[in-house]
Structures are given as structure tokens and as C-alpha cells.
Design an enzyme around this catalytic site. Structure first.
Site, mmCIF file in Angstrom:
data_model
loop_
_atom_site.group_PDB
_atom_site.id
_atom_site.type_symbol
_atom_site.label_atom_id
_atom_site.label_comp_id
_atom_site.label_asym_id
_atom_site.label_seq_id
_atom_site.Cartn_x
_atom_site.Cartn_y
_atom_site.Cartn_z
ATOM 1 N N SER A 201 -24.042 68.404 81.760
ATOM 2 C CA SER A 201 -22.836 67.684 81.868
ATOM 3 C C SER A 201 -22.487 68.160 83.280
ATOM 4 C CB SER A 201 -21.886 68.219 81.084
ATOM 5 O OG SER A 201 -21.267 69.647 81.346
ATOM 6 N N LYS A 202 -21.465 67.565 83.889
ATOM 7 C CA LYS A 202 -21.261 67.654 85.308
ATOM 8 C C LYS A 202 -21.297 68.987 85.761
ATOM 9 C CE LYS A 202 -19.315 63.470 86.651
ATOM 10 N NZ LYS A 202 -20.627 63.032 87.741
ATOM 11 N N ARG A 203 -20.703 69.984 84.829
ATOM 12 C CA ARG A 203 -20.640 71.431 85.243
ATOM 13 C C ARG A 203 -21.853 72.066 85.599
ATOM 14 N NH1 ARG A 203 -20.038 71.730 79.628
ATOM 15 N NH2 ARG A 203 -21.721 72.537 78.657
ATOM 16 N N HIS A 204 -23.004 71.358 85.417
ATOM 17 C CA HIS A 204 -24.423 71.965 85.648
ATOM 18 C C HIS A 204 -24.790 71.455 86.995
ATOM 19 C CE1 HIS A 204 -24.534 72.241 81.216
ATOM 20 N NE2 HIS A 204 -24.793 73.391 81.547
ATOM 21 N N GLY A 205 -24.352 70.119 87.508
ATOM 22 C CA GLY A 205 -24.791 69.622 88.667
ATOM 23 C C GLY A 205 -24.806 68.294 88.444
#
Length: 417
Positions: A201-205
Site C-alpha cells: 500500500s502507499k505506506r510502503h512507497g
């Protein structure tokens, strides 16, 4: 029967890189088998549709080189056909009306099973499958009805999709059987996780195709990387051309285990692809990328700088921070040694012609005169002219900056008039 697969995104936002990996597996399998790959827009849930999403999906896939073989279809265009089938199922006693909706009558006993290409045999007890809503009370068919019906009408032989769809499969198989259609072969490919073991998800990049494009990744490198998320030809080969991927892809070698998205590996792989480009093509693609990102930088200077960075950067987005000093002013700093910076300025003022070779000779003379080792002497000069301790080759960079700019920066860094 010729292989026919389909990519079926929902137009509900950006194209997630996990979905792109699944699209890629469909495309590779179809090409490897000499079959056809279709694009279907699954827009039954119109309330979630995003205005430009369909164009975005097609442009993203086209940028990656993942094509389709017929005109894209839209589920909404087949809503009347779905409703007619639902009404026929009611007439046959296989479905029933329920508060304005139409529900499919699932079997109560036994199991619904299929041989999954990736996961092996899967069995689901029918008593655990609730009766499926085929058509909502507002007349719109549901995804779990429209999707399998389109698979039948389109002659889809293999449904290759994410493992989050496993729970939908027994419902869809029963619908197809009730209709009298041919049940396709199913292959549920693994999810993609981040380094923390959670779904990407966006928390990973970056997770959207647009984000990877803006970051300056090459589409061919991204395709190569994605193909190896859950599949490998032999456990050793990593760099493969598009043609080689098609030739070697084997759906039966896809692993059921979650794949990890390693951003560092992607950077490494993209760097390999960048360095393999002919110098002229590297410069051309760098110039195009800079223009697309809004950098109004002199194209000829970018072209001259390209050879200095091709061996250094992992993606085009590294160029502005690595070589941006060529195109804008930097903060004056002598890195704690104004004396060597001032001496460099005096030496370079006399260099003619102002070439990398002559510049190197002059600066090495300065270091010899001041009894400094290269690491001691070149670093303050580098910081003064580039604004950073890391840059392309110092002598080549100074040549590209030109005499006037170089002398001005050295003077400012040394605090000289």
C-alpha cells in the site's frame, strides 16, 4: 481451443501495481500460448467510477507495453443480457425474487471444487455459500453475476486473477454451471506484500503506475521486475527482455506464496537497464522525462551531461538532485577550506582550453602545490561548484559549467570579491 484470457480492472481510481502484475501474467500467458488477451472494464458499481479512470488504465498499460487484442468491453453494455439470463434462471427455478432483487439458489450439499493452476485443488462446502444476489433491486447486475457471464460470452479459457478473488470463485462456478456455460480454468496468483509482510500500500512507497513513471523508471525494467513477483523461470535468471519473458513464462511455475515488493531491487534492476541503453537513447529518454516532469532545462546541456550520469543513477528522478547544479545556482560553501578553493579559482582562471583534461591538470597542480591528497583537496572544490559532496565527475562537471560560472561559484564559496 485457443487460449483467451482477460484483464478486468474496475475504473475506481489509479492502477495499482499489484493489479498490473496480474495483468502482466495474463498478457505473458496469452502471448506465450499464442492466444488472445482481452480488456474488460468492470464498471457495474457505477457509483465508484472515476471520470478519467478508463483512459488512465489504457494509457498506463500502453506505457508498459501490455496490450490487448480486441476493442475493450464494458460490463454496463451487457446489463440487459445479464437481466435476461437472471429472469430465465428464475423461470428455471434456479433463482428467485427477494424484495425486488433476484437471488441465485446455491446448492446446499456437497462441495464446489476446482483445480487451481497455482493453488492446486480447492474445495468449498456448499453449505457455507450464501445465495448470491444476481440483480439488485435497482436492476443492476452484481459483479459476481456479470463477471462470470462475460467470461462465458467472451469464451474465456483461463481466469488469471489475484488470490483475493478465491472466495468469489465457487459462486461464479455455480452460476456458470446453472447457465450451462463452460467453466474456465482458474489461476489465483499471490498477493504482493511490502517488507513488513502486509499487503502493498502507499505506506510502503509508490504503488500506482503513474508514480513509477514520474520517478523515472523504465517501463521495460518495471515489467521485468513485476514478472518475477511470484514467478521465476529457474530461480537464477533476473534480467530478461520482453521477448524472453514471453518465451519462458510458465503459469504452472507461479508460486502460491505472497511475493515481496523490494524497492531496492527495482532500483538495481532499473539501473541495469539504464546502463544498457545506447548513450544517445539514454540522453533522449532523459530529456523526454525531464520535459514531462516540468523541468525547463536546456536540452543540449542535458545531452552533454547524460554520459556523466548514465553509470551513476538508478532512475531518471535521481538526475535533478545529482546534476541539477548544472542548471541552477547552488549555495556557496567552501566545505571548511577556503584556501584550496581560492587557489583552484586562480588556477582555473588561466586554463585554456577549458576542457576536462586541462582542468584536471590544473587542479592536480594546485593539490601538489598545497601538499594535499586528492580526497582532501578535491572535496571542497566539488562542494563549492556543485553544492554537494556527491556529483558526477568533477573535471567533466566543471567543463560543462563553463569558466564563468565555475569562477563565480569558487569566488562566492571562498568569500572572495
Amino acid at each position: 481451443m485457443s487460449v483467451r484470457v482477460r484483464m478486468a480492472p474496475s475504473p475506481t481510481g489509479f492502477l495499482h501495481i499489484g493489479g498490473v502484475r496480474t495483468f502482466l501474467f495474463n498478457w505473458l500467458f496469452a502471448r506465450q500460448q499464442g492466444g488472445q488477451n482481452l480488456l474488460r472494464i468492470e464498471n457495474t458499481d457505477t457509483s465508484r467510477e472515476v471520470a478519467e479512470a478508463v483512459d488512465h488504465i489504457q494509457s498506463s498499460l500502453s506505457w508498459l507495453g501490455i496490450g490487448w487484442d480486441e476493442e475493450p468491453t464494458f460490463q454496463l453494455d451487457r446489463m440487459d443480457d445479464c437481466r435476461r439470463v437472471a429472469e430465465q434462471l428464475v423461470a428455471d427455478g434456479k433463482a428467485y425474487e427477494d424484495e425486488g432483487a433476484i437471488r441465485f439458489r446455491m446448492p446446499d450439499e456437497g462441495v464446489t471444487a476446482w483445480e487451481d493452476v497455482v493453488r492446486g485443488r480447492v474445495e468449498v462446502a456448499n453449505e457455507t455459500i450464501e445465495d448470491l444476489v444476481l440483480v439488485r433491486s435497482d436492476g443492476r447486475p452484481t459483479y459476481n453475476f456479470a463477471s462470470p457471464m462475460e467470461d462465458v460470452w467472451d469464451g474465456i479459457t483461463h481466469v488469471i486473477r489475484g488470490d483475493d478473488h478465491i472466495s468469489n470463485t465457487p459462486k461464479q462456478i455455480n452460476v456458470i454451471r446453472a447457465f450451462g456455460g463452460e467453466v474456465p480454468t482458474y489461476a489465483h496468483v499471490p498477493s504482493i506484500f511490502g517488507a513488513d509482510g502486509k499487503k502493498l500500500s502507499k505506506r510502503h512507497g509508490a504503488v500506482g503506475v503513474d508514480e513509477f513513471q514520474r520517478a523515472g523508471y523504465l517501463p521495460e525494467a518495471l515489467v521485468n521486475f513485476l514478472a518475477l513477483l511470484g514467478w521465476a523461470p529457474d530461480g537464477e535468471t533476473t534480467i530478461m527482455s520482453r521477448d524472453e519473458l514471453v518465451e519462458r513464462f510458465d503459469l504452472y511455475r507461479v508460486s502460491p506464496s505472497p511475493a515481496q515488493f523490494d524497492y531496492a531491487k527495482l532500483d538495481w534492476m532499473n539501473g541495469v537497464y539504464l546502463r544498457a541503453l545506447p548513450p544517445g537513447e539514454f540522453a533522449h529518454r532523459l530529456i523526454l522525462w525531464l520535459g514531462e516532469q516540468g523541468y525547463d532545462w536546456d536540452a543540449e546541456l542535458v545531452r552533454r551531461a547524460a554520459p556523466l550520469v548514465q553509470e551513476k543513477i538508478a532512475k531518471f528522478a535521481d538526475f535533478p538532485s545529482f546534476a541539477g547544479f548544472l542548471f541552477h545556482d547552488v549555495e556557496a560553501d567552501a566545505d571548511g577550506d577556503a584556501a584550496v578553493v581560492l587557489a583552484a579559482r586562480e588556477a582555473l582562471a588561466e586554463v585554456d582550453p577549458f576542457t576536462a583534461e586541462a582542468i584536471e591538470s590544473a587542479l592536480r597542480g594546485v593539490l601538489e602545490q598545497l601538499d594535499l591528497k586528492p580526497r582532501q583537496g578535491f572535496q571542497p572544490i566539488r562542494v563549492a561548484v556543485t553544492g554537494s559532496t556527491v556529483s558526477p565527475g568533477l573535471f567533466e562537471s566543471i567543463e560543462l559549467l563553463g569558466r564563468e560560472t565555475t569562477l563565480r561559484r569558487l569566488s562566492a564559496a571562498a568569500g572572495a570579491p
